[in-house]
Design a protein around this motif. Sequence first.
Motif, mmCIF file in Angstrom:
data_model
loop_
_atom_site.group_PDB
_atom_site.id
_atom_site.type_symbol
_atom_site.label_atom_id
_atom_site.label_comp_id
_atom_site.label_asym_id
_atom_site.label_seq_id
_atom_site.Cartn_x
_atom_site.Cartn_y
_atom_site.Cartn_z
ATOM 1 N N LEU A 1 -10.384 82.694 50.690
ATOM 2 C CA LEU A 1 -10.157 84.004 50.705
ATOM 3 C C LEU A 1 -11.655 85.267 50.407
ATOM 4 O O LEU A 1 -11.790 84.419 49.405
ATOM 5 C CB LEU A 1 -9.003 85.068 50.373
ATOM 6 C CG LEU A 1 -8.715 86.320 50.723
ATOM 7 C CD1 LEU A 1 -9.369 87.204 52.356
ATOM 8 C CD2 LEU A 1 -7.803 86.608 49.791
ATOM 9 N N SER B 1 -14.258 88.770 50.747
ATOM 10 C CA SER B 1 -13.676 89.608 51.250
ATOM 11 C C SER B 1 -14.870 90.573 50.408
ATOM 12 O O SER B 1 -14.974 90.929 48.540
ATOM 13 C CB SER B 1 -12.476 91.001 50.092
ATOM 14 O OG SER B 1 -12.206 91.448 50.479
ATOM 15 N N PHE C 1 -12.808 91.603 55.216
ATOM 16 C CA PHE C 1 -11.836 89.974 54.939
ATOM 17 C C PHE C 1 -12.815 88.604 56.141
ATOM 18 O O PHE C 1 -13.023 88.612 56.746
ATOM 19 C CB PHE C 1 -10.834 89.758 55.434
ATOM 20 C CG PHE C 1 -9.643 91.140 54.105
ATOM 21 C CD1 PHE C 1 -9.515 89.961 52.663
ATOM 22 C CD2 PHE C 1 -9.534 91.744 54.888
ATOM 23 C CE1 PHE C 1 -8.859 91.569 51.479
ATOM 24 C CE2 PHE C 1 -9.024 92.191 53.888
ATOM 25 C CZ PHE C 1 -9.218 92.406 52.214
ATOM 26 N N SER D 1 -0.473 82.963 56.472
ATOM 27 C CA SER D 1 -1.686 82.185 57.257
ATOM 28 C C SER D 1 -0.956 82.251 58.644
ATOM 29 O O SER D 1 -1.882 81.855 59.951
ATOM 30 C CB SER D 1 -1.051 80.687 56.984
ATOM 31 O OG SER D 1 -0.168 80.215 56.904
ATOM 32 N N GLN E 1 -2.666 85.138 51.272
ATOM 33 C CA GLN E 1 -3.333 85.655 52.664
ATOM 34 C C GLN E 1 -2.119 84.880 53.502
ATOM 35 O O GLN E 1 -1.370 84.199 53.095
ATOM 36 C CB GLN E 1 -4.331 84.548 52.972
ATOM 37 C CG GLN E 1 -4.753 83.931 54.399
ATOM 38 C CD GLN E 1 -5.934 83.461 54.636
ATOM 39 O OE1 GLN E 1 -6.464 82.458 53.878
ATOM 40 N NE2 GLN E 1 -5.382 83.126 56.001
ATOM 41 N N TYR F 1 -11.567 84.810 56.122
ATOM 42 C CA TYR F 1 -10.687 83.462 55.993
ATOM 43 C C TYR F 1 -11.352 82.183 56.517
ATOM 44 O O TYR F 1 -11.610 81.642 57.487
ATOM 45 C CB TYR F 1 -9.618 83.193 56.896
ATOM 46 C CG TYR F 1 -8.648 85.087 56.685
ATOM 47 C CD1 TYR F 1 -8.047 85.358 55.740
ATOM 48 C CD2 TYR F 1 -8.623 85.744 57.571
ATOM 49 C CE1 TYR F 1 -7.512 86.437 55.449
ATOM 50 C CE2 TYR F 1 -8.587 87.176 58.041
ATOM 51 C CZ TYR F 1 -7.717 87.125 56.554
ATOM 52 O OH TYR F 1 -7.176 88.670 56.687
ATOM 53 N N PHE G 1 -2.742 86.237 59.372
ATOM 54 C CA PHE G 1 -3.870 86.773 58.059
ATOM 55 C C PHE G 1 -4.135 87.977 57.669
ATOM 56 O O PHE G 1 -4.744 88.325 57.297
ATOM 57 C CB PHE G 1 -4.895 86.886 59.946
ATOM 58 C CG PHE G 1 -5.286 85.590 60.072
ATOM 59 C CD1 PHE G 1 -5.931 83.824 60.177
ATOM 60 C CD2 PHE G 1 -5.272 85.442 61.511
ATOM 61 C CE1 PHE G 1 -6.072 82.948 59.719
ATOM 62 C CE2 PHE G 1 -4.704 83.853 62.334
ATOM 63 C CZ PHE G 1 -5.573 82.658 61.305
ATOM 64 N N ASN G 2 -2.706 88.679 57.532
ATOM 65 C CA ASN G 2 -2.617 89.482 56.869
ATOM 66 C C ASN G 2 -2.778 88.947 55.585
ATOM 67 O O ASN G 2 -2.405 88.084 54.806
ATOM 68 C CB ASN G 2 -1.108 90.231 56.589
ATOM 69 C CG ASN G 2 -0.802 91.177 57.933
ATOM 70 O OD1 ASN G 2 -1.797 91.417 59.075
ATOM 71 N ND2 ASN G 2 0.340 92.019 58.594
ATOM 72 N N VAL G 3 -3.363 90.392 54.649
ATOM 73 C CA VAL G 3 -3.625 90.264 52.948
ATOM 74 C C VAL G 3 -2.613 91.194 52.395
ATOM 75 O O VAL G 3 -1.943 91.931 52.878
ATOM 76 C CB VAL G 3 -4.597 90.280 52.534
ATOM 77 C CG1 VAL G 3 -5.410 90.302 51.704
ATOM 78 C CG2 VAL G 3 -5.450 89.737 53.380
#
Length: 809
Positions: free
Chosen positions: A765, A767, A283, A627, A625, A285, A630-632
Motif C-alpha cells: 500500500l 498512499s 492510493f 484485497s 487493505q 496498490y 480494494f477498500n482501505v
Amino acid sequence: MKLVFFVSFSIIFSINIFSQKIEIYGNVIDKGNNPIEYSTVDLLSLPDSLHISRTMTNESGRFSIKIVNDNKANKYKLNIASYGFESISKEFSTNQTLDIGTFILNEIEQLDEVLVVAEKNQININGTEKSFDPGSNIFSKNGTAFDALSHIAGLWINREGELILNGKKGVTLMINGQEQILDKDALNAVLKSINVTSVKNIVVNTLPSAKNEASGAAGTIDIKIKDRKSNGFDSDISLSTHFRNQINLIGNLNFRLKSNKWYIGVGMGISKTSRLMDVSNIFLYRENALETDAAILQENEYRNKNIHSTIKYQVNDSNVIGLIFNGFNNKTDNPVISSTHVKPITPETLFFPDSLSVTNSINLERLKSDSYGLFWDYVSNNGNSLYFSTDYSSYDKDFDVNAQTFLSLFDTPDNIIKEEIIDFSIPFDVNIFSAKLDYSIPIKENYLLELGTKYSRTENDSGRTFSSSLDSNIEKSNFNYKENIFSLYTNYSGHKDYNRKYKQINYQIGLRLEHTNPLFSFSDSDLVPINDYTRLFPSLNLGFVFESNNTINIGYNRRIQRPLYNELSPFVFFLSDYISREGNPSLIPEDIHNFLLSYTFNKGKGNIEFNYSHSLDKITQMPFQNSENFNVILQNVNIQKRQNFSVTGIFQNKIVNWWNISNNISGIYDRYYQDNFEGSKLDINKISFSFDTTHEFLLSKNCNLQLSALYLSPFIDGLYETSNYFMASLGVEKSFFKNRLNLNMELQDIFNTYKDDVIVNFNSLQSKFVQKIDTRIFKVALSYNFKSGEKVKKASKEQSNESEKSRVN
C-alpha cells in the motif's frame, strides 16, 4: 521497587543537615489589607548586590527565604515586585531568623507598558511545570483558549485535532483541573468559546506526580480560569469575528461574584464557526497495480453553546463546600462531496473496471454533556487538609450520515451503473461516576505527605444502524463497555537547604496503584469480562537549585494510555467511497515509561528539557487493505514498542525596552517497531524539528504589534509521514480605558502556506493524502472587563472524574 525507594530516600536524607541557617519571612499586601499572591521576592547581599535567593508569595501573601549565616550581622537588601503594583525595597542587617514585617504595595493606576514588556515573562518555569501567561502574547491576549494552546512551546495540534506535546499524543487536557471529554471538533469549539480574558494561566506538566491520574502518555495541560479574589463582582465580555469563506462569530461572558462567605462564578459561551477543507487521496496498490484517486470537498459548520458554574460557601475558617455544574451542547453540519476515480494500470488488473464514483453526503453530529460535582475542603489549624469530591457526568453523542452514491464505468460514461442511498447512525452514550479523597499532612516546615484514594465507574453504550436502498434489511448492532477503576496513592515532597555548590534540593517521590476491571458485550450478548489488571505507577523528581538560581531537574514516572471508548467500539465509520474507519475491541492499554532531564537558567527565562519515552503496546492507527474490493480500513492497533526522544529549548530575551523575543526550538527522534506486522518487519524512525519565534514590539504606551512564525519539519506518526509546513501571522492590539477595553486584530497564515501532506509507504500500500484548510484568517476581537470590590483570599478545587473523561472521543 523497594530498592528504588531506599536509594532515593538515602540520597535525600543522608546529606549533612547541621549547617546553621536563618529564615527571613514576611507578608505582602495591598492598601486594602488584602494579600498579594505570586509577588516576586529577591534577596541580595550588600554592598556588592550579589543575588542570594528568589521566592514568590503564596495565596496568603506570605514568603519565606532560608539562607546560611556565619553568625555575623550581615547586610541584605530585599526587593519585592508584583505585576500591576509599584516595586518596593528594604535594606537590613541580621544574623538570626527575622520577621521582616509586612510590605504594602501601591497599585499602578496607569500601567507603564514599557515596564510590562521589559519585565514580564511569557513563560514561568518551576521544576517540571511550565506556566504560560496568555495575557503576555498578543495572539492569545484577546483571543481564545484555542489560540493560546497554539502558541505554547513544544505543543501543536495535528490535522485530526489532537494535542501533540513534545512529539507525543496522550495529553491530558483539563480546565480548572477538570478533564475535558469532548471529541476533537467539539473540544476545539469549546476552546474557541473561552476568551483568554477569563484565563489566569495555562500550566503544562511533562512529568506529573503520583497524585495525578496515571493516564496520559505526554503529560498534562491545565487551563486555569480566573477566580474572584474580592467582595464585589467582575465580568469579562468578549466578541470576536473571523473572516474566512464566511463570517464566524464567537461570544463569551464570565461573571464572578464574591460576598462574604459566598462565591458564585458563571461562564457562558456561544459560537458559530466554519472550516472549509479541500482533500485529495491517492492510493496505489502495488501487488495489483491499481490506483484509487479521491477528491473530497467538505465544509464543517459548528454551533456551540456551553455553560460552567461554581458555587462555594465558606462555612468557617476550616471548611469550604461547593457545587460545580458544566453543560455543553454542540451541533456540527458536515456536507461532503467526494469523487473517486479507480483505474487499473497493468494488464493483470484489467478485470477491475475503470470507474468513477461520486458521493454526496450530509453528516450531522450532535453532542450534549452535563456534569455535576460536589466537594468539601477542610483545612485544620496545623495545616492538615482533607478534600473529598464526588461527580457524575453523562455524555450523549449522535452521528448521522445520509449519503447518495453514483457509480459509472468510463467505457459507458453516459450510463449510471449503480445508484445507492445509505443511512447510518452511531449513538454514543457515556455515564461516569467517580469519588476521590485526598489527605495532606505537613511535616515540619519543608515536607508534605499526601495520601489519597479514588473510585470510578464508567458505562459506555454505543450502537450502529445501517440501511441501504439496495437492500431491504436494516442492520442493527450495539456495543456495551463497563469499567471500574480503583486507585490508591502516596506522595512525599519537600526541599532541603545546603551550603554547597547547590543551595537547595527539591524532591518528590510517590507511588500510585490502580486496579482496572473492564467488561464488554456486543450485539446483546452477555457481558464478557476482560482480564483485570493491577499496575504500580512510581514517580520520582529531584531538583537541584544552584547559587546562581539555575536549576537542574531529574525525573521519572510510569504512565498508562487506555484506549478511547469509541476506539473499542467495533463499528465501521465511512469516510469516503473507498476509505472507512473501524473500532477495535481487542485493544489493550499502552504502558509508558518517561524520563526527564531539564535545566532552567537566566532567572527562569530559559529552559532546556530532554525527554525520553519508551512505550510498550503502543496504540496507533494503521491502514489495512481489503484485497477483494480494494477498500482501505483505518483501525487502531497495538504495536510492539515506540521510542521517543525530544529536546525542547525555550529562550526569552529583551533586546531593548520596546522589543521582546521568545524563541522555542524542538528536536524529536521517533521510532516505531514490531517484529512482524502484516507479514513484514516494521521499523520506522525519523528525526524532526520545529522552530517557533515571536517578536513583540511596543509601538506606543497602549499599542503593541506582534509577529509570529512557525516552521515544522517532516515528522512521523506510526506509518504516516507528514510533510513540513511554515506559517507566519501578524497581530496588533490597542488598549483603552486603563486597559479594560482591548481591541485586537490579527491576520493568521499571512502567506497561506499551511497545508497537510501525509504519505504512507508500507508493503503493498502506497498512499498520499493532501489536505488544505482555509487557515488564512482575518480576526477582529473586542473585550471589556467590568470590576468592583476589594481583594480577598480565594479557594479553588477540581472535580474527581478526571482520567475517564479524556477517553471519550
